[in-house]
Write a protein that holds these residues in place. Sequence first.
Motif, PDB file in Angstrom:
ATOM      1  N   HIS A  76       1.935 -17.841 -10.045  1.00 17.78           N
ATOM      2  CA  HIS A  76       1.408 -16.498 -10.305  1.00 17.78           C
ATOM      3  C   HIS A  76       0.007 -16.346  -9.717  1.00 17.78           C
ATOM      4  CE1 HIS A  76       0.382 -12.846 -12.551  1.00 17.78           C
ATOM      5  NE2 HIS A  76       1.653 -12.722 -12.836  1.00 17.78           N
ATOM      6  N   LEU A  77      -0.817 -17.370  -9.867  1.00 18.69           N
ATOM      7  CA  LEU A  77      -2.176 -17.321  -9.338  1.00 18.69           C
ATOM      8  C   LEU A  77      -2.170 -17.292  -7.806  1.00 18.69           C
ATOM      9  CD1 LEU A  77      -5.188 -17.387 -10.050  1.00 18.69           C
ATOM     10  CD2 LEU A  77      -5.076 -19.888  -9.936  1.00 18.69           C
ATOM     11  N   LYS A  78      -1.268 -18.042  -7.191  1.00 19.69           N
ATOM     12  CA  LYS A  78      -1.165 -18.038  -5.734  1.00 19.69           C
ATOM     13  C   LYS A  78      -0.766 -16.656  -5.207  1.00 19.69           C
ATOM     14  CE  LYS A  78      -0.076 -22.928  -4.997  1.00 19.69           C
ATOM     15  NZ  LYS A  78       0.945 -23.898  -4.489  1.00 19.69           N
ATOM     16  N   LEU A  79       0.149 -16.000  -5.905  1.00 20.70           N
ATOM     17  CA  LEU A  79       0.541 -14.655  -5.491  1.00 20.70           C
ATOM     18  C   LEU A  79      -0.614 -13.665  -5.614  1.00 20.70           C
ATOM     19  CD1 LEU A  79       4.144 -14.327  -6.987  1.00 20.70           C
ATOM     20  CD2 LEU A  79       3.508 -14.492  -4.588  1.00 20.70           C
ATOM     21  N   THR A  80      -1.421 -13.822  -6.668  1.00 16.42           N
ATOM     22  CA  THR A  80      -2.579 -12.948  -6.837  1.00 16.42           C
ATOM     23  C   THR A  80      -3.581 -13.136  -5.699  1.00 16.42           C
ATOM     24  OG1 THR A  80      -2.300 -13.088  -9.243  1.00 16.42           O
ATOM     25  CG2 THR A  80      -4.406 -12.251  -8.422  1.00 16.42           C
ATOM     26  N   PHE A  81      -3.842 -14.392  -5.341  1.00 13.50           N
ATOM     27  CA  PHE A  81      -4.757 -14.660  -4.230  1.00 13.50           C
ATOM     28  C   PHE A  81      -4.181 -14.165  -2.898  1.00 13.50           C
ATOM     29  CE2 PHE A  81      -6.818 -18.450  -6.592  1.00 13.50           C
ATOM     30  CZ  PHE A  81      -7.624 -17.560  -7.283  1.00 13.50           C
ATOM     31  N   LEU A  82      -2.870 -14.271  -2.729  1.00 13.38           N
ATOM     32  CA  LEU A  82      -2.253 -13.770  -1.498  1.00 13.38           C
ATOM     33  C   LEU A  82      -2.414 -12.260  -1.373  1.00 13.38           C
ATOM     34  CD1 LEU A  82       1.108 -15.683  -0.887  1.00 13.38           C
ATOM     35  CD2 LEU A  82      -0.935 -15.677   0.508  1.00 13.38           C
ATOM     36  N   MET A  83      -2.274 -11.554  -2.483  1.00 12.86           N
ATOM     37  CA  MET A  83      -2.451 -10.102  -2.444  1.00 12.86           C
ATOM     38  C   MET A  83      -3.893  -9.737  -2.103  1.00 12.86           C
ATOM     39  SD  MET A  83      -0.444  -7.554  -2.717  1.00 12.86           S
ATOM     40  CE  MET A  83      -0.700  -5.801  -2.538  1.00 12.86           C
ATOM     41  N   GLU A  84      -4.852 -10.506  -2.599  1.00 14.49           N
ATOM     42  CA  GLU A  84      -6.250 -10.262  -2.255  1.00 14.49           C
ATOM     43  C   GLU A  84      -6.503 -10.523  -0.774  1.00 14.49           C
ATOM     44  OE1 GLU A  84      -8.660 -12.615  -4.787  1.00 14.49           O
ATOM     45  OE2 GLU A  84      -8.224 -11.447  -6.601  1.00 14.49           O
ATOM     46  N   ARG A  85      -5.906 -11.580  -0.239  1.00 12.92           N
ATOM     47  CA  ARG A  85      -6.055 -11.874   1.188  1.00 12.92           C
ATOM     48  C   ARG A  85      -5.398 -10.801   2.048  1.00 12.92           C
ATOM     49  NH1 ARG A  85      -3.840 -17.775   1.935  1.00 12.92           N
ATOM     50  NH2 ARG A  85      -3.922 -17.059   4.105  1.00 12.92           N
ATOM     51  N   LEU A  86      -4.268 -10.300   1.599  1.00  9.99           N
ATOM     52  CA  LEU A  86      -3.601  -9.230   2.333  1.00  9.99           C
ATOM     53  C   LEU A  86      -4.468  -7.972   2.368  1.00  9.99           C
ATOM     54  CD1 LEU A  86      -1.046  -8.121   3.733  1.00  9.99           C
ATOM     55  CD2 LEU A  86      -0.167  -7.551   1.467  1.00  9.99           C
ATOM     56  N   THR A  87      -5.097  -7.656   1.254  1.00  9.81           N
ATOM     57  CA  THR A  87      -5.973  -6.484   1.206  1.00  9.81           C
ATOM     58  C   THR A  87      -7.182  -6.666   2.110  1.00  9.81           C
ATOM     59  OG1 THR A  87      -5.273  -6.087  -1.087  1.00  9.81           O
ATOM     60  CG2 THR A  87      -7.270  -4.974  -0.332  1.00  9.81           C
ATOM     61  N   SER A  88      -7.775  -7.871   2.104  1.00 12.43           N
ATOM     62  CA  SER A  88      -8.939  -8.115   2.959  1.00 12.43           C
ATOM     63  C   SER A  88      -8.577  -8.117   4.439  1.00 12.43           C
ATOM     64  CB  SER A  88      -9.598  -9.447   2.587  1.00 12.43           C
ATOM     65  OG  SER A  88      -8.688 -10.529   2.791  1.00 12.43           O
ATOM     66  N   ALA A  89      -7.332  -8.506   4.779  1.00 10.09           N
ATOM     67  CA  ALA A  89      -6.905  -8.506   6.180  1.00 10.09           C
ATOM     68  C   ALA A  89      -6.641  -7.100   6.699  1.00 10.09           C
ATOM     69  CB  ALA A  89      -5.656  -9.367   6.351  1.00 10.09           C
ATOM     70  N   TYR A  90      -6.246  -6.196   5.815  1.00  9.18           N
ATOM     71  CA  TYR A  90      -5.900  -4.825   6.224  1.00  9.18           C
ATOM     72  C   TYR A  90      -6.880  -3.794   5.681  1.00  9.18           C
ATOM     73  CZ  TYR A  90      -1.326  -6.280   8.004  1.00  9.18           C
ATOM     74  OH  TYR A  90      -0.306  -6.865   8.732  1.00  9.18           O
ATOM     75  N   ASP A  91      -8.062  -4.221   5.243  1.00  3.83           N
ATOM     76  CA  ASP A  91      -8.972  -3.272   4.583  1.00  3.83           C
ATOM     77  C   ASP A  91      -9.457  -2.167   5.512  1.00  3.83           C
ATOM     78  OD1 ASP A  91     -10.404  -5.014   6.111  1.00  3.83           O
ATOM     79  OD2 ASP A  91     -11.583  -5.861   4.466  1.00  3.83           O
ATOM     80  N   ILE A  92      -9.820  -2.539   6.743  1.00  4.04           N
ATOM     81  CA  ILE A  92     -10.268  -1.510   7.695  1.00  4.04           C
ATOM     82  C   ILE A  92      -9.135  -0.537   8.015  1.00  4.04           C
ATOM     83  CG2 ILE A  92     -11.111  -1.122  10.040  1.00  4.04           C
ATOM     84  CD1 ILE A  92     -12.591  -3.729   9.879  1.00  4.04           C
ATOM     85  N   ILE A  93      -7.927  -1.076   8.178  1.00  4.03           N
ATOM     86  CA  ILE A  93      -6.780  -0.243   8.513  1.00  4.03           C
ATOM     87  C   ILE A  93      -6.448   0.692   7.351  1.00  4.03           C
ATOM     88  CG2 ILE A  93      -4.406  -0.275   9.353  1.00  4.03           C
ATOM     89  CD1 ILE A  93      -6.466  -1.591  11.185  1.00  4.03           C
ATOM     90  N   MET A  94      -6.516   0.185   6.130  1.00  3.26           N
ATOM     91  CA  MET A  94      -6.188   1.011   4.971  1.00  3.26           C
ATOM     92  C   MET A  94      -7.185   2.155   4.792  1.00  3.26           C
ATOM     93  SD  MET A  94      -5.157  -2.114   2.394  1.00  3.26           S
ATOM     94  CE  MET A  94      -4.673  -1.107   1.007  1.00  3.26           C
ATOM     95  N   ILE A  95      -8.467   1.865   4.967  1.00  2.00           N
ATOM     96  CA  ILE A  95      -9.486   2.907   4.817  1.00  2.00           C
ATOM     97  C   ILE A  95      -9.381   3.944   5.933  1.00  2.00           C
ATOM     98  CG2 ILE A  95     -11.957   3.355   4.852  1.00  2.00           C
ATOM     99  CD1 ILE A  95     -11.097   2.188   2.242  1.00  2.00           C
ATOM    100  N   SER A  96      -9.290   3.472   7.181  1.00  3.77           N
ATOM    101  CA  SER A  96      -9.248   4.400   8.317  1.00  3.77           C
ATOM    102  C   SER A  96      -7.970   5.232   8.321  1.00  3.77           C
ATOM    103  CB  SER A  96      -9.373   3.620   9.625  1.00  3.77           C
ATOM    104  OG  SER A  96      -8.324   2.686   9.764  1.00  3.77           O
ATOM    105  N   THR A  97      -6.837   4.619   7.948  1.00  5.60           N
ATOM    106  CA  THR A  97      -5.580   5.365   7.916  1.00  5.60           C
ATOM    107  C   THR A  97      -5.596   6.430   6.828  1.00  5.60           C
ATOM    108  OG1 THR A  97      -4.399   3.411   8.714  1.00  5.60           O
ATOM    109  CG2 THR A  97      -3.084   5.159   7.738  1.00  5.60           C
ATOM    110  N   ARG A  98      -6.182   6.108   5.681  1.00  2.00           N
ATOM    111  CA  ARG A  98      -6.259   7.111   4.607  1.00  2.00           C
ATOM    112  C   ARG A  98      -7.179   8.268   5.008  1.00  2.00           C
ATOM    113  NH1 ARG A  98      -4.753   6.845  -0.739  1.00  2.00           N
ATOM    114  NH2 ARG A  98      -4.137   4.685  -0.405  1.00  2.00           N
ATOM    115  N   PHE A  99      -8.291   7.944   5.662  1.00  2.00           N
ATOM    116  CA  PHE A  99      -9.188   9.005   6.134  1.00  2.00           C
ATOM    117  C   PHE A  99      -8.501   9.860   7.198  1.00  2.00           C
ATOM    118  CE2 PHE A  99     -12.491  10.337   9.208  1.00  2.00           C
ATOM    119  CZ  PHE A  99     -13.207  11.196   8.388  1.00  2.00           C
ATOM    120  N   SER A 100      -7.791   9.198   8.116  1.00  8.63           N
ATOM    121  CA  SER A 100      -7.057   9.939   9.142  1.00  8.63           C
ATOM    122  C   SER A 100      -5.961  10.807   8.526  1.00  8.63           C
ATOM    123  CB  SER A 100      -6.452   8.956  10.147  1.00  8.63           C
ATOM    124  OG  SER A 100      -5.627   9.615  11.069  1.00  8.63           O
TER     125      SER A 100
END
Length: 385
Positions: A235-259
């Motif tokens: 469970h802890l590994k999955l939580t850390f993986l989700m955090e890493r996924l968010t940090s890898a796509y953070d610029i894309i998520m912000i820019s896509t939402r603004f667009s």
Amino acid sequence: MVVHRLQHFLYQLFAYYAIFIGVTSYFYDFKRRLYKNTKWTQLIACLSNLIIVSVTLSDLAWLWLDYVNEDRVTGEIIQLDITVNDIVCVLQLLQRVPRERATKNIEQELESLTRLCPKSWARKDKHSKQDIRRLRSIYLAKNCIMWIFTGFLSTFLIMSYQFMNLRQAKLYIEQTLVILKVLAFDSQDITMHLHFLLSLRICRLYMRLNSRMRQLVERNSPADALEALHLRRLHLKLTFLMERLTSAYDIIMISTRFSLIITTAVMGYYISLSVCLPTIYKVVGCGFYALLVLDAYILDLILDYTINEHQKTSCLLRKHYELDHPDTQLSRGFDLFALQLTTFPMQVKPYGLLTCSTATWLSDIACIICWMVVLLQYKIVSEKR
């Protein structure tokens, strides 16, 4: 078997299209169970990136140097919309290599966690079966919306060239530009689809863990204390993986939402101007508007499902304490599990700016409607002058 084949076919279709437009050079090999790339996929993705960069830069140069519209307000809105989309496309291309590396590492860890979380955990659980069916429905809906969105995007760009004074001198130049702009603009949706697929896999693994947790709570046996520790680590590994996924796509998520906010608000402005146009153009405009909104909703919906599955584990732990005679050794393991859930909560919050959820999607819709009204008021005031 039919559902799995359909899922594999939809993923392969998406993977080849993503490589063709230069979003990524990696694809998942179902036979070898590897997330890999080849020299050919790298070459195709790099060539597509060069083409898209040249198209976006030439589009920006033409837009701000040569483009003139009879309606000043509409011309300014077109410049704003296309500029934002071109900048987002360039940002996504610049982030491709680090995003690919992060995605590959996350995919490898997800593959190892999938082996540790077998499907048999969820086969006998009625709640898990219902949740998995919902995930399949969401996956099919997201794929359908993605391909329909590509068709509506092509149609809308052709309409723009015809009715907004964007036509070129030669027909073949216009057709080539439409195809290249569709590939450039559609890369935003394809990139977020990669994030959607990884979030879907993490959510599915959370469901298997919760199914197994439900079985341990019902058995209430001291022999399951060691397995509870194993589930806590997964469970802890999955939580850390989700955090890493968010940090890898953070610029894309912000820019896509603004667009998305800018493009959808401009689309509402276009729809208000299409009152005098034939019905087919109104249908295309409204359909494109609805697809933008639905696609953003599904992207936030899968994140809501993942966060809910993370929080559902704490609800299962409470059921153990509600038993008449809870096992003492198992209760100690569950106490540590509950402490871990409190210490490491899940929040999909890129750069700490906003929380990605359906509630945020609803606030975005309210923002879009407000900007639509502002654009219409701006046009009315400019016409009176």
